[in-house]
Design an enzyme around this catalytic site. Sequence first.
Site, mmCIF file in Angstrom:
data_model
loop_
_atom_site.group_PDB
_atom_site.id
_atom_site.type_symbol
_atom_site.label_atom_id
_atom_site.label_comp_id
_atom_site.label_asym_id
_atom_site.label_seq_id
_atom_site.Cartn_x
_atom_site.Cartn_y
_atom_site.Cartn_z
ATOM 1 N N SER A 93 -7.738 4.483 -8.953
ATOM 2 C CA SER A 93 -6.284 4.061 -9.268
ATOM 3 C C SER A 93 -5.429 5.043 -8.691
ATOM 4 C CB SER A 93 -6.026 3.863 -10.622
ATOM 5 O OG SER A 93 -5.960 4.990 -11.347
ATOM 6 N N LYS A 94 -4.269 4.632 -8.461
ATOM 7 C CA LYS A 94 -3.051 5.748 -7.866
ATOM 8 C C LYS A 94 -2.916 6.518 -9.014
ATOM 9 C CE LYS A 94 -0.789 2.314 -4.926
ATOM 10 N NZ LYS A 94 0.362 1.727 -4.668
ATOM 11 N N ARG A 95 -2.839 6.179 -10.225
ATOM 12 C CA ARG A 95 -2.458 6.949 -11.277
ATOM 13 C C ARG A 95 -3.524 7.978 -11.379
ATOM 14 N NH1 ARG A 95 -1.968 6.123 -16.964
ATOM 15 N NH2 ARG A 95 -3.183 4.055 -16.725
#
Length: 500
Positions: free
Chosen positions: A264-266
């Site tokens: 994920s980007k996070r």
Amino acid sequence: MNETPNGTTPVVTDKVRVRMAPSPTGFLHIGGARTALFNWLFAKHHNGTFILRIDDTDTARSTDESMHEIYTALQWLGLAWDEGCDKGGPYGPYVQSERKAIYDGYVTQLLESGNAYHCYCTPEELEEIREQARADKQTRSYDGRCQYLTSEAVDRFVAEGRKPTVRIKMPDTPILVDDLVLGSRNIDPATLEDEVIVRSNGMPNYNLTSIIDDAEMQITHVIRGTEHLNNTPKQIAIANALGLAVPQFAHIPLVLDNGGRKLSKRHHGDLVAVNRYREQGYLREAMLNFVARLGWSYDDKQEIFSVDELIEKFDLARVGKSGSVFDIKKLEWLNSHYINQLSLSARTDAVIPFWQAADLIDSTEKRDWLENIVAAVGERLTTLQDIIPQTRYFFTDEFAYDPKAVKKWWGGSEEKRGKTSEILTHLGQILEEVPSFDVETVEAAIWKYTDENDIKRVAAMQALRIALTGTSFGPSLFDIVILLGKDEVLKRIPKAIAHL
Ligand code: GLU
């Protein structure tokens, strides 16, 4: 292809029509590229149409910059769309923020048919209702109370200035989700609450806009990540309430990191950004090959697939049901494979922008010389960016001598360094005097000197290599000598001796 679950209106076209529908709220990540690729491959395989739709109803988070990032990444990957935002097509506009009037029309229809209702609950009231539902162990966290409001209550809320949302009324009967990857599931309607389809600011929500557009744009197959699995029964319910066609669904399992965590980007930052790989010098072919294998396989053996082969072989039936692991080592391996496949000329074309970006060249006048450098580097590139550290010394003598290499080959003691100086001085004289400056002549002259003076060939070679390049590894030393040219070599040797 025209059979749809729930006995609802079938899609009328026989031609495959698929879409990629990014929300422009960030860069295109690996998972998004995979969605785009699977849709594109499916379309190409079936001679169908690939559509790019922009899901930007979340106006607060959507940006032009993100849209630009997504375009650049898709264009780099060569996943051209047949219809879409910038391209137009028979079912446009393809940007959701420009389609509000269309959604409004459907919302009116839902309200008039009694399949949707206004909800005047405030966020605080909703929180209380949720708490209560939790305490009562209810599966739905909203109890649908606003559909029973009296007109007096509505008038009061309106007078208070409350802005309603619109909720879709979920059906009482099970919803069949027939998934081409995951199989069929019947969803118990008791688990689905009356979803908000229009926010209090009047903007429609994803579940509404997505299924309306899929129907309006005659989408036959919705291929997307499993993170949308929970949305699918809601979208089917909306389509059924509107009598709209329901596409076939295919949900692709998540991409995971080595530890089994969703990529994920996070959590993974720009490690998941497609453009980062372009900037680092990954080839489109390697990226497509790599991304295709995230969840899809042909026969569990074949790893290398050209784009044409992917188009020929891609099949949703061979998309796995479990998550796939993002293994950067495999991407690196594929990338060096594809770089090595390039002709010398194509490889040179590919690295030139990297030299330019690093300010090592400003023109490509000396094309032959540049090609010879690329030839000397041979198969040592994992990414195109690797050309910079591996060839910087060809363009400038402003490099540091690697301390480890210096210690090992130039020597740690005064005495050893004195000896190295002497060898380098002789090598300088020899190179100055060779009758012709070509690999054979230079090589023969250097060997003659080492052999006659009982100097180990490798010791002389490494001493000279560090003097010319600063490091102890790289292309053949004789190639380096010739590519640098006599003048440059004769400048670098005394500089090294002075350093010694
Ligand atoms: N805008 C949604 C997303 O970016 C699209 C999901 C879908 O394909 O329906 O996740």
